[in-house]
Design a protein around this motif. Structure first.
Motif, short mmCIF file in Angstrom:
data_model
loop_
_atom_site.label_atom_id
_atom_site.label_comp_id
_atom_site.label_asym_id
_atom_site.label_seq_id
_atom_site.Cartn_x
_atom_site.Cartn_y
_atom_site.Cartn_z
N ASN A 170 0.78 -1.24 0.00
CA ASN A 170 0.00 0.00 0.00
C ASN A 170 0.81 1.29 0.00
O ASN A 170 0.23 2.37 -0.09
CB ASN A 170 -0.96 -0.01 1.20
CG ASN A 170 -1.80 -1.27 1.21
OD1 ASN A 170 -1.55 -2.16 2.01
ND2 ASN A 170 -2.74 -1.36 0.30
N THR A 171 2.09 1.17 0.12
CA THR A 171 2.92 2.37 0.08
C THR A 171 4.14 2.12 -0.82
O THR A 171 4.54 0.98 -1.05
CB THR A 171 3.44 2.77 1.48
OG1 THR A 171 4.26 1.71 1.98
CG2 THR A 171 2.29 3.05 2.43
N MET A 172 4.71 3.23 -1.28
CA MET A 172 5.97 3.13 -2.03
C MET A 172 7.04 2.45 -1.18
O MET A 172 7.84 1.67 -1.69
CB MET A 172 6.42 4.54 -2.42
CG MET A 172 5.62 5.15 -3.55
SD MET A 172 6.17 4.50 -5.13
CE MET A 172 7.76 5.34 -5.26
N GLU A 173 7.04 2.77 0.12
CA GLU A 173 8.06 2.19 0.99
C GLU A 173 7.99 0.66 1.00
O GLU A 173 9.00 -0.03 0.87
CB GLU A 173 7.89 2.74 2.41
CG GLU A 173 8.98 2.31 3.37
CD GLU A 173 8.88 3.06 4.70
OE1 GLU A 173 7.75 3.41 5.11
OE2 GLU A 173 9.93 3.29 5.31
N GLN A 174 6.75 0.15 1.14
CA GLN A 174 6.57 -1.31 1.11
C GLN A 174 7.03 -1.90 -0.22
O GLN A 174 7.70 -2.94 -0.26
CB GLN A 174 5.08 -1.63 1.25
CG GLN A 174 4.59 -1.98 2.62
CD GLN A 174 3.11 -2.33 2.51
OE1 GLN A 174 2.28 -1.48 2.19
NE2 GLN A 174 2.79 -3.57 2.77
N ALA A 175 6.63 -1.26 -1.31
CA ALA A 175 6.99 -1.77 -2.63
C ALA A 175 8.50 -1.77 -2.82
O ALA A 175 9.08 -2.72 -3.37
CB ALA A 175 6.31 -0.93 -3.72
N LEU A 176 9.14 -0.72 -2.35
CA LEU A 176 10.60 -0.62 -2.53
C LEU A 176 11.34 -1.57 -1.59
O LEU A 176 12.43 -2.04 -1.92
CB LEU A 176 11.05 0.82 -2.33
CG LEU A 176 10.60 1.76 -3.46
CD1 LEU A 176 10.82 3.23 -3.07
CD2 LEU A 176 11.32 1.44 -4.77
N ASP A 177 10.74 -1.86 -0.42
CA ASP A 177 11.34 -2.90 0.43
C ASP A 177 11.36 -4.24 -0.31
O ASP A 177 12.34 -5.00 -0.22
CB ASP A 177 10.54 -3.04 1.74
CG ASP A 177 10.80 -1.90 2.72
OD1 ASP A 177 11.73 -1.09 2.49
OD2 ASP A 177 10.06 -1.81 3.72
N ASP A 202 0.71 10.24 0.80
CA ASP A 202 1.76 9.63 1.64
C ASP A 202 2.81 10.68 2.03
O ASP A 202 3.47 11.24 1.16
CB ASP A 202 2.41 8.50 0.84
CG ASP A 202 3.44 7.71 1.64
OD1 ASP A 202 3.81 8.15 2.74
OD2 ASP A 202 3.87 6.67 1.13
N PRO A 203 2.98 10.95 3.34
CA PRO A 203 3.98 11.95 3.74
C PRO A 203 5.41 11.58 3.35
O PRO A 203 6.27 12.45 3.29
CB PRO A 203 3.82 12.03 5.27
CG PRO A 203 3.02 10.85 5.67
CD PRO A 203 2.22 10.41 4.47
N LYS A 204 5.63 10.28 3.06
CA LYS A 204 6.98 9.86 2.65
C LYS A 204 7.14 9.79 1.13
O LYS A 204 8.15 9.29 0.64
CB LYS A 204 7.28 8.48 3.24
CG LYS A 204 7.39 8.45 4.75
CD LYS A 204 7.76 7.05 5.23
CE LYS A 204 7.94 7.01 6.74
NZ LYS A 204 8.21 5.63 7.22
N LEU A 205 6.16 10.28 0.38
CA LEU A 205 6.19 10.05 -1.07
C LEU A 205 7.44 10.61 -1.74
O LEU A 205 8.11 9.90 -2.49
CB LEU A 205 4.93 10.64 -1.72
CG LEU A 205 4.84 10.44 -3.24
CD1 LEU A 205 4.90 8.96 -3.60
CD2 LEU A 205 3.57 11.08 -3.78
N GLN A 206 7.75 11.85 -1.47
CA GLN A 206 8.91 12.44 -2.15
C GLN A 206 10.19 11.68 -1.83
O GLN A 206 11.00 11.38 -2.71
CB GLN A 206 9.06 13.91 -1.76
CG GLN A 206 10.19 14.60 -2.52
CD GLN A 206 10.33 16.09 -2.20
OE1 GLN A 206 9.72 16.58 -1.26
NE2 GLN A 206 11.12 16.78 -2.99
#
Ligand code: ZN
Length: 292
Positions: A170-177, A202-206
């Motif tokens: 559900n987040t870029m962070e998860q996908a990139l992990d 997502d506050p971490k998007l950038q």
């Protein structure tokens, strides 16, 4: 950042956007004709539309129209309740990779799946952790095949409202992990599809777009988030009609060196699918210039 205001060289049409005209289904060959007639250079078709028209027919038309595929929609749906289901998902994903190869797509987009059975309204269990492990294992296994034929896999994180039934990533962070775990050498075989509809909040998007870098940014999808949103799946807005600062996000993606297509992907039962497909497509072209 590229200037889109003077043309639509970098516009791609996700063919779900034109799936219906005045509420009626329209076939993929007709959609390809509409796009080609307006100088659209790229599309991203859905498997069901390709299957209905015939893979070889679509492949021939794509070539004769000089169209590129910014992606192919879609593979994924990895989690299953048992071994037979996991194998069936793998087999189907292998076919999706092969179809993407036949169509010379830039990547196969992965909507990874959620709790088995949830999409049909009856989840087999509540263990989202297990679903996420099966996604990891399913992509790892599919990579063996996709690498061998040179078809990149693009994990598309979906908005958390779809965690149960469509995607537990559900987040870029998860996908990139997942990318770090499965392709630590950054070979280009695995990356992400950034769809502003899913990740704009997502506050971490950038920071995560920067983490992805050019070699993991495989696709960029645009539409808009309407307020109110009347349907969880099929009420996406036309770019410029909602609250997403699309140019800002495109700027972040392009700052990493992304130079591919901006793919319009709008599911809209209540609005755009009720209009004539030509009007919808003409509006996509205008808004690509003014709001992307
Ligand atoms: Zn998308």
């Amino acid at each position: 950042m590229r200037d889109f205001s003077t043309g639509h060289r970098w516009l791609s049409i996700n063919t779900a956007t034109l799936r219906k005209s005045r509420g009626q289904d329209i076939a993929l060959p007709r959609i390809l004709d509409l796009c080609a007639a307006r100088g659209v250079r790229a599309i991203s078709p859905w498997r069901d539309q390709v299957a209905a028209a015939g893979l070889s027919t679509v492949s021939r038309m794509v070539k004769s129209h000089g169209l590129q595929l910014s992606g192919y929609c879609r593979g994924g749906m990895f989690p299953a309740a048992g071994a037979a289901g996991l194998q069936a998902a793998h087999d189907d994903n292998r076919r999706a990779v092969d179809e993407a190869r036949e169509l010379d797509a830039a990547c196969l987009v992965l909507v990874v799946g959620g709790l088995p059975g949830a999409l049909a309204g009856k989840a087999a269990h509540k263990d989202i952790g297990q679903a996420r492990e099966q996604v990891h294992d399913g992509i790892a296994r599919l990579l063996e095949h996709s690498r061998s034929v040179g078809m990149p896999l693009a994990i598309e994180p979906l908005h958390p409202m779809y965690a149960a039934d469509r995607a537990c990533v559900n987040t870029m962070e998860q996908a990139l992990d997942l990318c770090d775990a499965l392709d630590p050498a950054r070979t280009g075989a695995l990356g992400v599809a950034v769809d502003v509809y899913h990740v704009w909040w997502d506050p971490k998007l950038q920071a995560q777009i920067a983490r992805a870098g050019r070699d993991r940014l495989l696709a960029f999808h645009v539409c808009d988030w309407l307020t109110p949103t009347r349907d969880l799946l099929n009420d996406r807005g036309m770019m410029g009609d909602g609250v997403i600062d699309i140019p800002r996000i495109r700027g972040w993606v392009e700052a990493q060196g992304f130079a591919g297509y901006s793919e319009v992907e709008i599911f809209s039962t209540l609005d755009w699918w009720q209009r004539d497909a030509a009007e919808t497509l003409d509006t996509c072209i205008q808004r690509h210039r003014s709001a992307v």
